[in-house]
Design a protein around this motif. Structure first.
Motif, PDB file in Angstrom:
ATOM      1  N   GLU A  22       8.026  30.875  77.211  1.00  4.50           N
ATOM      2  CA  GLU A  22       9.475  30.927  77.445  1.00  4.50           C
ATOM      3  C   GLU A  22       9.781  31.228  78.910  1.00  4.50           C
ATOM      4  O   GLU A  22      10.715  30.659  79.495  1.00  4.50           O
ATOM      5  CB  GLU A  22      10.107  31.986  76.538  1.00  4.50           C
ATOM      6  N   GLN A  23       8.972  32.099  79.525  1.00  4.12           N
ATOM      7  CA  GLN A  23       9.176  32.416  80.938  1.00  4.12           C
ATOM      8  C   GLN A  23       8.868  31.212  81.815  1.00  4.12           C
ATOM      9  O   GLN A  23       9.587  30.929  82.784  1.00  4.12           O
ATOM     10  CB  GLN A  23       8.303  33.612  81.338  1.00  4.12           C
ATOM     11  N   CYS A  28      10.671  26.711  85.120  1.00  2.77           N
ATOM     12  CA  CYS A  28      10.671  25.265  85.387  1.00  2.77           C
ATOM     13  C   CYS A  28      12.095  24.714  85.441  1.00  2.77           C
ATOM     14  O   CYS A  28      12.387  23.805  86.218  1.00  2.77           O
ATOM     15  CB  CYS A  28       9.852  24.536  84.325  1.00  2.77           C
ATOM     16  N   LYS A  29      12.983  25.269  84.625  1.00  2.71           N
ATOM     17  CA  LYS A  29      14.392  24.853  84.648  1.00  2.71           C
ATOM     18  C   LYS A  29      15.030  25.179  85.999  1.00  2.71           C
ATOM     19  O   LYS A  29      15.971  24.520  86.433  1.00  2.71           O
ATOM     20  CB  LYS A  29      15.170  25.547  83.529  1.00  2.71           C
ATOM     21  N   GLN A  30      14.505  26.217  86.652  1.00  7.26           N
ATOM     22  CA  GLN A  30      15.036  26.643  87.944  1.00  7.26           C
ATOM     23  C   GLN A  30      14.334  25.954  89.112  1.00  7.26           C
ATOM     24  O   GLN A  30      14.541  26.309  90.267  1.00  7.26           O
ATOM     25  CB  GLN A  30      14.910  28.154  88.073  1.00  7.26           C
ATOM     26  N   GLY A  31      13.475  24.983  88.791  1.00  5.88           N
ATOM     27  CA  GLY A  31      12.847  24.185  89.844  1.00  5.88           C
ATOM     28  C   GLY A  31      11.434  24.562  90.205  1.00  5.88           C
ATOM     29  O   GLY A  31      10.805  23.910  91.046  1.00  5.88           O
ATOM     30  N   GLN A  32      10.895  25.624  89.590  1.00  4.69           N
ATOM     31  CA  GLN A  32       9.507  25.979  89.855  1.00  4.69           C
ATOM     32  C   GLN A  32       8.571  25.033  89.104  1.00  4.69           C
ATOM     33  O   GLN A  32       8.973  24.347  88.175  1.00  4.69           O
ATOM     34  CB  GLN A  32       9.240  27.427  89.446  1.00  4.69           C
ATOM     35  N   ALA A  94       3.876  21.961  74.629  1.00  5.76           N
ATOM     36  CA  ALA A  94       3.876  20.501  74.631  1.00  5.76           C
ATOM     37  C   ALA A  94       5.074  19.969  75.415  1.00  5.76           C
ATOM     38  O   ALA A  94       4.962  18.995  76.174  1.00  5.76           O
ATOM     39  CB  ALA A  94       3.909  19.979  73.203  1.00  5.76           C
ATOM     40  N   THR A  95       6.231  20.623  75.266  1.00  2.93           N
ATOM     41  CA  THR A  95       7.422  20.218  76.005  1.00  2.93           C
ATOM     42  C   THR A  95       7.241  20.437  77.500  1.00  2.93           C
ATOM     43  O   THR A  95       7.600  19.588  78.318  1.00  2.93           O
ATOM     44  CB  THR A  95       8.649  21.022  75.508  1.00  2.93           C
ATOM     45  N   LEU A  96       6.651  21.591  77.858  1.00  2.00           N
ATOM     46  CA  LEU A  96       6.392  21.882  79.266  1.00  2.00           C
ATOM     47  C   LEU A  96       5.456  20.850  79.877  1.00  2.00           C
ATOM     48  O   LEU A  96       5.639  20.417  81.020  1.00  2.00           O
ATOM     49  CB  LEU A  96       5.782  23.282  79.403  1.00  2.00           C
ATOM     50  N   TYR A  97       4.446  20.459  79.107  1.00  2.00           N
ATOM     51  CA  TYR A  97       3.492  19.464  79.599  1.00  2.00           C
ATOM     52  C   TYR A  97       4.201  18.144  79.892  1.00  2.00           C
ATOM     53  O   TYR A  97       4.028  17.543  80.947  1.00  2.00           O
ATOM     54  CB  TYR A  97       2.388  19.249  78.563  1.00  2.00           C
ATOM     55  N   ARG A  98       5.008  17.696  78.920  1.00  2.09           N
ATOM     56  CA  ARG A  98       5.649  16.388  79.062  1.00  2.09           C
ATOM     57  C   ARG A  98       6.726  16.371  80.143  1.00  2.09           C
ATOM     58  O   ARG A  98       6.875  15.386  80.860  1.00  2.09           O
ATOM     59  CB  ARG A  98       6.254  15.954  77.723  1.00  2.09           C
ATOM     60  N   SER A  99       7.450  17.478  80.278  1.00  4.74           N
ATOM     61  CA  SER A  99       8.581  17.491  81.204  1.00  4.74           C
ATOM     62  C   SER A  99       8.220  17.976  82.597  1.00  4.74           C
ATOM     63  O   SER A  99       8.890  17.647  83.568  1.00  4.74           O
ATOM     64  CB  SER A  99       9.702  18.376  80.651  1.00  4.74           C
ATOM     65  N   ASN A 100       7.139  18.768  82.704  1.00  7.24           N
ATOM     66  CA  ASN A 100       6.832  19.400  83.982  1.00  7.24           C
ATOM     67  C   ASN A 100       5.577  18.868  84.637  1.00  7.24           C
ATOM     68  O   ASN A 100       5.544  18.673  85.845  1.00  7.24           O
ATOM     69  CB  ASN A 100       6.706  20.918  83.782  1.00  7.24           C
TER      70      ASN A 100
END
Length: 256
Positions: A22-23, A28-32, A94-100
């Motif tokens: 979650e962190q 990642c939403k903030q651009g990191q 999985a979402t972080l992998y695909r989006s980031n």
């Protein structure tokens, strides 16, 4: 990000993978950016906690509850809640992998954990002959088996999935792995060499014969590279990306 910082000297096992995921998601939403090392550590943390809580669930199902190391009693219902949290962490990962990570396009060669290289026959034999349950892994990774082309984002999840599917974690310490006959044959000398070098550095890993820890996986991969720089055709670059996604999905399936 607090506890999500990575200690470069040793891989981290997150105490609460869902909180960590979650962190990372908020960051990642903030651009990191989430690095390949952070991604691998979060995968390893989920593997570790998943095996630990599954073992506790087996005990609680027989006795009604089980004790944690601090003496706390937990019921099967409470353990299922923890496993559900891990399931949420897997989905978020999985979402972080695909989006980031997947969306970072850097050309054919890529960078970091996506960078392609050629592995030796031992690594290819591991993929072709390893037991991965119902999955025919040799056919799922044709670029790897035919040409030996892979990357860290393929091989690390494959090792973790193999460990999980073949129940190779030690019961007393889920961070440690027991080498089966195939791993001993293909990578036993490599692991011994890595541990000898660690001992020269006055680092005692306290491992038994034919044992290693998750952090050794990337060192194993490094030792079995035969070509570190590879130029891929557009077709092979697309296949490499596809096999990277398949490796990630296979790891997720191995823990479900």
């Amino acid at each position: 990000m607090g506890e999500t910082k990575v200690d470069k000297r040793a891989p981290k096992i997150y105490d609460d993978p869902l909180v960590a995921a979650e962190q990372f998601n908020e960051a990642c939403k903030q651009g990191q950016k989430m690095t390949g090392a952070q991604y691998s550590e979060l995968v390893n943390s989920i593997c570790h906690h998943d095996g630990l809580w599954m073992k506790r669930l087996a005990t609680a199902s027989k006795k009604g509850s089980t004790k944690l190391s601090d003496g706390t009693e937990v019921s099967a219902k409470e353990i299922m809640a923890k496993l559900n949290e891990l399931s949420k962490a897997k989905k978020l990962l999985a979402t972080l992998y695909r989006s980031n990570i997947k969306t970072r396009k850097r050309g054919n060669n890529g960078e970091g954990f996506k960078k392609p290289f050629v592995v030796d026959k031992n690594m290819r034999e591991f993929v072709m002959n390893g037991r991965f349950g119902e999955y025919d892994v040799a056919k799922m990774f044709p670029l790897l088996t035919r040409k030996g082309v892979a990357n860290v984002a393929i091989l690390t999840p494959l090792f973790c999935a193999y460990i999980k599917m073949n129940n190779l974690n030690l019961e007393k310490d889920r961070q440690k792995v027991r080498m089966d006959e195939l791993l001993q044959k293909l990578f036993g000398k490599t692991v011994a060499e890595i541990l000898r070098e660690r001992k020269k550095q006055n680092k005692d890993d306290k491992l038994g014969p034919n044992e290693f820890t998750y952090w050794i996986i990337q060192s194993i991969v490094k030792h079995h590279k035969v070509e570190k720089e590879v130029s891929l055709s557009p077709e092979d670059a697309a296949e490499l990306l596809k096999e990277t996604e398949i490796a990630h999905d296979l790891l997720v399936q191995s823990k479900s």
